[in-house]
Design an enzyme around this catalytic site. Structure first.
Site, PDB file in Angstrom:
ATOM      1  N   GLU A 104       0.811  -1.238   0.000  1.00  0.00           N
ATOM      2  CA  GLU A 104       0.000   0.000   0.000  1.00  0.00           C
ATOM      3  C   GLU A 104       0.835   1.274   0.000  1.00  0.00           C
ATOM      4  OE1 GLU A 104      -2.671  -0.483   3.327  1.00  0.00           O
ATOM      5  OE2 GLU A 104      -3.430  -2.390   2.571  1.00  0.00           O
ATOM      6  N   GLU A 143      -6.088 -10.786  -0.928  1.00  0.00           N
ATOM      7  CA  GLU A 143      -6.870 -10.561   0.314  1.00  0.00           C
ATOM      8  C   GLU A 143      -8.365 -10.534  -0.003  1.00  0.00           C
ATOM      9  OE1 GLU A 143      -5.554  -7.098   2.476  1.00  0.00           O
ATOM     10  OE2 GLU A 143      -3.438  -7.498   2.096  1.00  0.00           O
TER      11      GLU A 143
HETATM   12  O1  9MR Z   1      -7.175  -8.013   8.804  1.00  0.00           O
HETATM   13  C1  9MR Z   1      -6.267  -7.155   9.441  1.00  0.00           C
HETATM   14  C2  9MR Z   1      -6.870  -6.618  10.728  1.00  0.00           C
HETATM   15  O2  9MR Z   1      -7.012  -7.664  11.657  1.00  0.00           O
HETATM   16  C3  9MR Z   1      -5.994  -5.511  11.310  1.00  0.00           C
HETATM   17  O3  9MR Z   1      -6.656  -4.930  12.398  1.00  0.00           O
HETATM   18  C4  9MR Z   1      -5.755  -4.460  10.237  1.00  0.00           C
HETATM   19  C5  9MR Z   1      -4.855  -3.354  10.768  1.00  0.00           C
HETATM   20  O4  9MR Z   1      -4.575  -2.427   9.782  1.00  0.00           O
HETATM   21  O5  9MR Z   1      -5.126  -5.066   9.109  1.00  0.00           O
HETATM   22  C6  9MR Z   1      -5.958  -6.004   8.495  1.00  0.00           C
HETATM   23  O6  9MR Z   1      -5.353  -6.528   7.329  1.00  0.00           O
HETATM   24  C7  9MR Z   1      -5.061  -5.583   6.295  1.00  0.00           C
HETATM   25  C8  9MR Z   1      -3.865  -6.117   5.528  1.00  0.00           C
HETATM   26  O7  9MR Z   1      -2.813  -6.352   6.393  1.00  0.00           O
HETATM   27  C9  9MR Z   1      -3.448  -5.131   4.444  1.00  0.00           C
HETATM   28  N1  9MR Z   1      -4.540  -4.821   3.576  1.00  0.00           N
HETATM   29  C10 9MR Z   1      -5.780  -4.403   4.221  1.00  0.00           C
HETATM   30  C11 9MR Z   1      -6.180  -5.461   5.255  1.00  0.00           C
HETATM   31  C12 9MR Z   1      -7.521  -5.132   5.844  1.00  0.00           C
HETATM   32  O8  9MR Z   1      -7.422  -3.911   6.535  1.00  0.00           O
END
Ligand code: 9MR
Length: 369
Positions: free
Chosen positions: A174, A280
């Protein structure tokens, strides 16, 4: 002389069985990108329950580590349906590298061992990001050279530890804003835009056999962002960085993006010579946060969207398909609920772990295409 030729799916199932046997001997989840000889499709998957066993590319899930430790039914679904695991949180910098001189390997080591034992690939997520950073990185003070050295040590320590055991890494996550400019992160501020290609170089030097990805969201719906990302990565590659693929996070909606947008995205990335990881995926049915029930109409639209993505992705050349990872297993633990504080039902299994229409349409699409 005659050879027995298998369809890609049969070959994949056989390869999985072999992997399982070898996994008992080696603690290595292995890499397998050998194209099958014959592209002949079998549509008889009726007796096969498991998702990954009917697919010709790896089917992954983001693993919720707490649920994995405490919820047996959850763990069973992971074992049955997925042959690639991405840690949802435990390999992120704040968890794995909490202090400058301290790495926290416990959870990720046990995840990697689980994968070796059960013949599952590990996908590493994520080495460089602006979120989930430990305080010591957020408060780091130093020259550009100090930052580069710190980034190099961070990346190389983690990648080296899992050398040969992690199939691919989300090296940078990102790094772009929606308007296609580089996101204003501490990495950009302290190192400059070269931090991205440096991160790929550091990772490649630590494990030359790992497949390296740039991972981002909305690339299927935002053409400006997608083009800027591809342009930037192409330039980094021309300057010597090794970048094998692009992760399309694919946090999408039941009625958006369209078939055409999905197809154009896959075609454009693949024709620029990147592997594609659907990295994802989940399909929200309540993006506008209304007061809804997951009724049969919504769930049917969701099922169609899963089918669309899998069908179009399947049509890519074999070597471009790194795999398809869903961001979770059951709606119960979906990040969307806690992150956006809204009711939503984005995954293949409902709150009671029952298969939803999306499960059946995804399995059917994996069988057919
Ligand atoms: O699923 C993840 C969630 O449990 C966390 O709280 C969050 C914190 O930013 O990150 C989520 O996963 C993210 C992933 O690492 C990167 N792309 C977006 C995902 C969803 O937010």
């Amino acid at each position: 002389m005659s050879y027995v030729k298998y369809s890609p799916r049969v070959s994949f199932v056989i390869k999985n069985a072999l992997l399982l046997s070898f996994a008992l001997l080696f603690t290595n989840c292995g890499e397998d990108t050998t194209p099958p000889t014959v592209y002949e499709k079998s549509t008889d998957c009726s007796n096969i329950e498991s998702l990954f066993q009917v697919a010709e590319f790896p089917i992954g899930t983001a693993l919720n580590y707490d649920a994995f430790l405490t919820d047996v039914a959850y763990r069973d679904l992971v074992e049955t349906h997925f042959n690639s695991i991405t840690a949802e949180n435990i390999m992120k910098p704040s968890n794995i590298h909490p202090q400058e001189s301290e790495f926290n390997w416990g959870a990720s080591d046990s995840l990697v061992q689980f994968c070796a034992k059960h013949a599952k690939y590990v996908h590493g997520h994520t080495l460089v990001w602006h979120n989930q950073l430990p305080d010591w990185i957020l408060n780091y003070k130093g020259t550009k050279k100090d930052w580069e050295d710190m980034l190099q040590k961070h990346i190389q320590t983690i990648v080296l530890r899992y050398k040969g055991k992690v199939r691919g890494w989300d090296v940078v996550n990102e790094a772009f804003e929606e308007d296609g400019t580089l996101r204003k992160t501490i990495w950009l501020e302290n190192i400059g835009e070269s931090y991205i290609e440096k991160a790929f170089i550091y990772a490649h030097n630590a494990d030359p056999s790992a497949l390296l990805f740039y991972n981002d969201f909305n690339l299927e719906s935002n053409l400006t962002k997608r083009e800027k990302v591809i342009q930037f990565l192409n330039t980094a590659k021309n300057r010597g960085a090794t970048i094998h693929g692009i992760g399309l996070q694919m946090h999408i909606y039941h009625v958006y993006p369209s078939e055409l947008m999905l197809k154009e995205t896959f075609d454009e990335i693949s024709s620029n010579n990147y592997k594609i990881h659907i990295s994802e995926m989940d399909v929200s049915v309540n993006p506008l946060n209304k007061d809804i029930e997951p009724d049969s109409v919504l769930l049917a639209d969701q099922a169609k969207q899963y089918e669309r993505v899998i069908r179009l992705y399947s049509q890519l050349p074999y070597e471009k398909k790194y795999g398809c990872t869903l961001w979770g297993v059951t709606d119960k633990y979906s990040w969307i609920r806690s992150f956006f504080y809204r009711e939503d039902y984005p995954l293949l299994f409902d709150d009671y772990y029952k298969q939803k229409p999306a499960f059946f349409s995804m399995r059917k699409a994996l069988c057919l295409y």
